[in-house]
Design a protein around this motif. Structure first.
Motif, mmCIF file in Angstrom:
data_model
loop_
_atom_site.group_PDB
_atom_site.id
_atom_site.type_symbol
_atom_site.label_atom_id
_atom_site.label_comp_id
_atom_site.label_asym_id
_atom_site.label_seq_id
_atom_site.Cartn_x
_atom_site.Cartn_y
_atom_site.Cartn_z
ATOM 1 N N GLY B 366 -3.760 29.882 0.879
ATOM 2 C CA GLY B 366 -2.959 30.860 -0.235
ATOM 3 C C GLY B 366 -3.577 30.826 -1.625
ATOM 4 N N VAL B 367 -5.019 30.947 -1.566
ATOM 5 C CA VAL B 367 -5.856 31.123 -2.537
ATOM 6 C C VAL B 367 -6.869 32.500 -2.319
ATOM 7 C CG1 VAL B 367 -7.768 30.156 -4.036
ATOM 8 C CG2 VAL B 367 -5.809 28.418 -3.065
ATOM 9 N N LEU B 368 -6.907 33.211 -3.297
ATOM 10 C CA LEU B 368 -7.676 34.476 -3.127
ATOM 11 C C LEU B 368 -8.970 34.382 -3.972
ATOM 12 C CD1 LEU B 368 -4.843 37.160 -3.764
ATOM 13 C CD2 LEU B 368 -5.627 36.028 -1.846
ATOM 14 N N ALA B 369 -10.288 34.516 -3.204
ATOM 15 C CA ALA B 369 -11.427 34.053 -3.836
ATOM 16 C C ALA B 369 -11.761 35.400 -4.812
ATOM 17 C CB ALA B 369 -12.600 34.206 -2.690
ATOM 18 N N PRO B 370 -12.472 34.951 -5.942
ATOM 19 C CA PRO B 370 -12.487 36.113 -7.040
ATOM 20 C C PRO B 370 -13.746 37.087 -6.571
ATOM 21 C CG PRO B 370 -13.671 33.976 -7.665
ATOM 22 C CD PRO B 370 -12.909 33.613 -6.139
ATOM 23 N N THR B 371 -13.779 38.310 -7.583
ATOM 24 C CA THR B 371 -14.979 39.061 -7.608
ATOM 25 C C THR B 371 -15.328 38.529 -8.957
ATOM 26 O OG1 THR B 371 -13.793 40.718 -6.422
ATOM 27 C CG2 THR B 371 -15.656 41.449 -7.629
ATOM 28 N N ILE B 372 -16.632 38.187 -8.885
ATOM 29 C CA ILE B 372 -17.341 37.605 -10.015
ATOM 30 C C ILE B 372 -18.174 38.681 -10.653
ATOM 31 C CG2 ILE B 372 -17.169 35.244 -9.691
ATOM 32 C CD1 ILE B 372 -20.364 35.176 -9.468
ATOM 33 N N ASN B 373 -18.534 38.414 -11.766
ATOM 34 C CA ASN B 373 -19.406 39.634 -12.811
ATOM 35 C C ASN B 373 -18.593 40.816 -12.764
ATOM 36 O OD1 ASN B 373 -21.341 37.898 -12.716
ATOM 37 N ND2 ASN B 373 -22.153 38.478 -10.617
ATOM 38 N N LEU B 374 -17.265 40.825 -12.837
ATOM 39 C CA LEU B 374 -16.522 41.892 -13.009
ATOM 40 C C LEU B 374 -15.990 42.021 -14.379
ATOM 41 C CD1 LEU B 374 -15.297 44.610 -11.859
ATOM 42 C CD2 LEU B 374 -13.308 43.224 -10.808
ATOM 43 N N GLN B 391 -7.021 33.524 -7.555
ATOM 44 C CA GLN B 391 -5.732 33.701 -7.572
ATOM 45 C C GLN B 391 -4.907 33.073 -6.452
ATOM 46 O OE1 GLN B 391 -4.695 37.914 -7.935
ATOM 47 N NE2 GLN B 391 -6.057 38.304 -9.840
ATOM 48 N N GLU B 392 -3.538 32.542 -6.824
ATOM 49 C CA GLU B 392 -2.824 32.072 -5.795
ATOM 50 C C GLU B 392 -1.841 33.095 -5.255
ATOM 51 O OE1 GLU B 392 -0.780 28.273 -6.643
ATOM 52 O OE2 GLU B 392 -2.905 27.437 -7.220
ATOM 53 N N ALA B 393 -1.718 33.077 -4.092
ATOM 54 C CA ALA B 393 -0.940 34.107 -3.446
ATOM 55 C C ALA B 393 -0.430 33.848 -2.092
ATOM 56 C CB ALA B 393 -1.489 35.466 -3.547
ATOM 57 N N LYS B 394 0.650 33.983 -1.733
ATOM 58 C CA LYS B 394 1.309 33.679 -0.214
ATOM 59 C C LYS B 394 0.862 35.008 0.395
ATOM 60 C CE LYS B 394 4.791 32.186 2.738
ATOM 61 N NZ LYS B 394 6.071 32.510 3.140
ATOM 62 N N VAL B 395 0.021 35.020 1.142
ATOM 63 C CA VAL B 395 -0.567 36.279 2.065
ATOM 64 C C VAL B 395 -0.085 36.080 3.400
ATOM 65 C CG1 VAL B 395 -2.507 37.572 2.779
ATOM 66 C CG2 VAL B 395 -2.319 36.503 0.454
ATOM 67 N N ASP B 396 0.680 37.184 4.024
ATOM 68 C CA ASP B 396 0.931 37.007 5.292
ATOM 69 C C ASP B 396 -0.180 37.677 6.217
ATOM 70 O OD1 ASP B 396 3.524 35.652 4.904
ATOM 71 O OD2 ASP B 396 4.247 37.661 4.495
ATOM 72 N N VAL B 397 -0.739 38.821 5.893
ATOM 73 C CA VAL B 397 -1.609 39.482 6.559
ATOM 74 C C VAL B 397 -2.992 39.947 5.599
ATOM 75 C CG1 VAL B 397 -2.014 41.747 7.692
ATOM 76 C CG2 VAL B 397 0.138 40.676 8.103
ATOM 77 N N ALA B 398 -4.088 39.713 6.304
ATOM 78 C CA ALA B 398 -5.137 40.005 5.339
ATOM 79 C C ALA B 398 -6.505 40.832 6.340
ATOM 80 C CB ALA B 398 -5.736 38.626 4.871
ATOM 81 N N LEU B 399 -7.062 41.556 5.539
ATOM 82 C CA LEU B 399 -7.994 42.470 6.307
ATOM 83 C C LEU B 399 -9.542 41.896 5.643
ATOM 84 C CD1 LEU B 399 -5.817 44.399 6.939
ATOM 85 C CD2 LEU B 399 -7.344 46.351 5.966
ATOM 86 N N ASN B 400 -10.283 42.130 6.744
ATOM 87 C CA ASN B 400 -11.730 41.829 6.566
ATOM 88 C C ASN B 400 -12.592 43.062 6.805
ATOM 89 O OD1 ASN B 400 -14.398 40.748 6.030
ATOM 90 N ND2 ASN B 400 -14.360 39.344 7.869
ATOM 91 N N ASN B 401 -13.023 43.839 5.865
ATOM 92 C CA ASN B 401 -13.707 44.893 5.943
ATOM 93 C C ASN B 401 -15.074 44.855 5.849
ATOM 94 O OD1 ASN B 401 -11.612 46.501 6.057
ATOM 95 N ND2 ASN B 401 -11.827 47.065 3.957
ATOM 96 N N THR B 402 -16.086 45.328 6.840
ATOM 97 C CA THR B 402 -17.475 45.515 6.977
ATOM 98 C C THR B 402 -17.894 46.918 7.436
ATOM 99 O OG1 THR B 402 -17.361 44.415 9.166
ATOM 100 C CG2 THR B 402 -18.053 43.048 7.371
ATOM 101 N N PHE B 403 -18.888 47.384 6.549
ATOM 102 C CA PHE B 403 -19.527 48.543 7.035
ATOM 103 C C PHE B 403 -20.862 48.568 7.041
ATOM 104 C CE2 PHE B 403 -15.706 49.598 3.965
ATOM 105 C CZ PHE B 403 -14.638 49.515 5.056
#
Lengths: 84, 418
Positions: B366-374, B391-403
Motif C-alpha cells: 500500500g505504498v506508491l513509489a515517488p517520481t523524484i526530480n519532479l 504516498q500511502e494508498a490502498k490499491v486493488d489494481v495496478a498497471l505496469n507499462n513498458t514501451f
C-alpha cells in the motif's frame, strides 16, 4: 626467443594457466589430467589460445586435437619452442 | 478443438539487481526513500568528446554467491544479472525448483533489449587486434540474447519452455506476459520470468547519445532522470535485472506460499509508426492498456496505480500521458501514476522487470513509489505523479507499462491478492 624455457618452467606455466582458466587450485591439475575430464571443448579451445599467447607459439586445430592430456600440451610446447 | 480453461497466476517470488540495491528489498527501500541510483560513469574512460558522462551503473556487483569464478568467465554481465535476480526470486518463493515437482512444468522467459553487447564489443576489438584465431569460443554463449534464459534454465533445472524476448525496452513486459499465458493455459505451473540488461558500453552509450535520446545533465547526474518535469531532456542509461516467480494459484496455495499479487492481464500492441519515436498521441500505448484491462476483465476505474514507462524523454512522457488521459478519462485524475525511472534511470529490457517490484509493492504494501526530480510538471501534465515523496494508498489494481523502440507496447495488470 634467446634461451629456451626449461621444461619445469613450461610445466609450471601450463598448470597455472589451466588452473586459472578453470578456476581450480593448481594442485588439482597434474600432468596426467585428461582435458576431456577437466574441461569442455570451449574451455579447451580457450586454453589453446592461452598457450599460444603465453609461449608465443601457434597451435593448429589438428595439433590441438591430438593434445589429450596436460602432459601432451607440455610436450607440445617444449617441442615447438625447441624447433623455433 | 481444444478447450482451454484459464488458470490464475500469482507472483510468489521477486528478485532484483539494480543501481538502487542488489536485492528486491534493497531496491524497494531505496525507491521509498526517493534515492537516485545515477552517478558519474566509471565503466570505461571518457574524454570531453563524450556528451554523456553519467549513467545508472551498478557498482560492486559480485555474483560469486550464485556463479563460481570459472563459470563467470563464460557468462556476460547481462546474464549474470539475470542469474542473481533469479536466485533471489526462487529463494524468495520458497519452492525448490531444482528438486520439487516436474521440471517439464517449470519454464523461464528472460527478456533483454540488447543482450551481451559488452562481449560483442570486447570480442570485436580482439578480432581486429589479433585476428580470427584468437576470438574466444565463449563469445557466442556470452553475447546471445537468450543467454539469460539458457543459464537460468540450467541454474534451476527448468525443462519446460525456455526462451528470450527481445523487444527493446518492452522485453521484460513481454516476457512476463507470455509467461503468464503459459501458466494460464496449463502448460506450466511455475515460470521464472523477467528481464536483464548490461549495456552501459562505449558503443551503446555513444549510439543512444547520437540519437539525442539521453539526458546530457552531466553537472547533476542524480537530477538527470526527471520524468514529467518540464526540464526533462532525455533518459539515463541504466542496467540491471529483475525476475519474478509466476505460479499457478492453486499450486501456490497448496504449499502456503506468500503471494505478492496476481498477474491478471497482458496487453501488447505495435505502433507501426516509427522505429524509434512514439506516436504522439500514444495510440499504441493506449491500445496496450485497453487490451490489458480487457484481458484482466477489470474496469478502468478499478485501477489505482500505474507504474509508467515514463523515461524522461520529451516525446515519450507526453505520449504516455495523452494515452492515459484518453483511456481513463476523469478517472485519470483519481489514480496515481509514478515513474520509478526517475530513480533507477532506464534499464532498457530490464526496466519492466525492475518496475514490477514497485507495482507489486503498491498492492502488497500500500505504498506508491515517488517520481523524484519532479520540480515543475510540464504544461498539461496534471496527474498525480506521486511527486518526490511516496504516498500511502490502498490499491486493488495496478498497471505496469513498458514501451520499446520499434514501437513495442506492453501493459501488465496486477491485482491485490487477498
Amino acid at each position: 626467443m634467446s634461451e629456451p624455457l626449461p621444461e619445469s618452467e613450461i610445466e609450471a606455466k601450463v598448470l597455472e594457466a589451466i588452473a586459472d582458466q578453470l578456476g581450480v587450485a593448481k594442485t588439482e591439475i597434474t600432468r596426467a589430467s585428461d582435458f576431456d575430464s577437466i574441461c569442455d571443448s570451449l574451455d579447451k579451445a580457450e586454453l589453446m589460445m592461452e598457450f599460444e599467447d603465453l609461449f608465443e607459439i601457434s597451435i593448429t586445430d589438428e595439433a590441438a586435437t591430438k593434445l589429450k592430456t596436460v602432459a601432451d600440451a607440455i610436450d607440445f610446447v617444449q617441442r615447438t619452442l625447441k624447433n623455433s | 478443438m481444444k478447450t482451454v480453461t484459464f488458470r490464475r497466476v500469482v507472483v510468489t517470488g521477486i528478485g532484483c539487481v539494480s543501481n538502487l540495491g542488489n536485492s528486491a528489498a534493497a531496491t524497494w527501500a531505496a525507491m521509498k526513500a526517493g534515492k537516485s541510483g545515477v552517478s558519474p560513469l566509471t565503466s570505461f574512460p571518457q574524454n570531453e568528446d563524450w556528451t554523456v558522462r553519467f549513467a545508472g551503473e551498478i557498482h560492486d556487483f559480485d555474483p560469486s554467491h550464485v556463479v563460481d569464478g570459472r563459470e563467470q568467465k563464460r557468462i556476460d554481465r547481462v546474464a549474470l544479472f539475470a542469474m542473481v535476480a533469479a536466485h533471489e526470486a526462487v529463494a524468495d518463493c520458497g519452492y525448490d525448483l531444482k528438486t520439487a515437482g516436474d521440471p517439464y512444468r517449470h519454464g523461464t522467459i528472460i527478456g533483454s533489449g540488447i543482450g551481451g553487447v559488452l562481449t560483442m564489443e570486447d570480442g570485436h576489438t580482439k578480432l581486429l587486434q589479433t585476428g580470427p584465431r584468437r576470438v574466444s569460443p565463449f563469445v557466442v554463449p556470452r553475447l546471445m540474447v537468450n543467454a539469460g534464459a539458457g543459464n537460468v534454465s540450467i541454474q534451476f533445472n527448468l525443462r519446460g519452455p525456455s526462451t528470450a524476448v527481445a523487444s527493446a525496452c518492452a522485453s521484460s513486459g513481454h516476457a512476463m506476459g507470455i509467461a503468464m499465458q503459459i501458466i494460464q493455459r496449463g502448460e506450466c505451473d511455475v515460470m521464472v520470468a523477467g528481464g536483464a540488461e548490461a549495456a552501459i558500453t562505449p558503443l551503446t552509450l555513444s549510439a543512444f547519445a547520437s540519437m539525442k535520446a539521453l539526458s546530457t545533465r552531466n553537472n547533476d547526474p542524480t537530477k538527470a532522470s526527471r520524468p514529467f518535469d518540464k526540464d526533462r531532456d532525455g533518459f539515463v542509461l541504466a542496467e540491471g535485472s529483475a525476475v519474478v516467480v509466476l505460479e499457478e494459484l492453486e499450486h501456490a496455495r497448496k504449499r502456503g506460499a506468500r503471494i505478492y499479487g496476481e498477474l491478471i492481464g497482458y496487453g501488447a500492441t505495435g505502433d507501426a509508426y516509427h522505429i524509434a519515436a512514439p506516436d504522439e498521441q500514444g495510440s499504441g500505448a493506449f491500445k496496450a492498456m485497453e487490451v490489458a484491462l480487457k484481458d484482466a476483465e477489470v474496469n478502468a476505474t478499478d485501477v489505482g496505480y500505474i507504474n509508467a514507462h515514463g523515461t524522461s524523454t520529451p516525446l515519450g512522457d507526453k505520449a504516455e500521458i495523452a494515452a492515459v488521459k484518453r483511456l481513463f478519462g476523469a478517472h485519470a485524475h483519481k489514480l496515481a501514476m509514478s515513474s520509478t525511472k526517475s530513480m533507477t534511470g532506464h534499464a532498457l529490457g530490464a526496466a519492466g522487470g525492475i518496475e514490477t517490484i514497485p507495482t507489486l509493492m503498491a498492492l502488497y504494501e500500500g505504498v506508491l513509489a515517488p517520481t523524484i526530480n519532479l520540480d515543475c510538471p510540464d504544461e498539461g501534465f496534471d496527474l498525480n505523479f506521486v511527486p518526490n515523496v511516496p504516498q500511502e494508498a490502498k490499491v486493488d489494481v495496478a498497471l505496469n507499462n513498458t514501451f520499446g523502440f520499434g514501437g513495442h507496447n506492453v501493459s501488465l495488470v496486477f491485482r491485490r491478492y487477498s
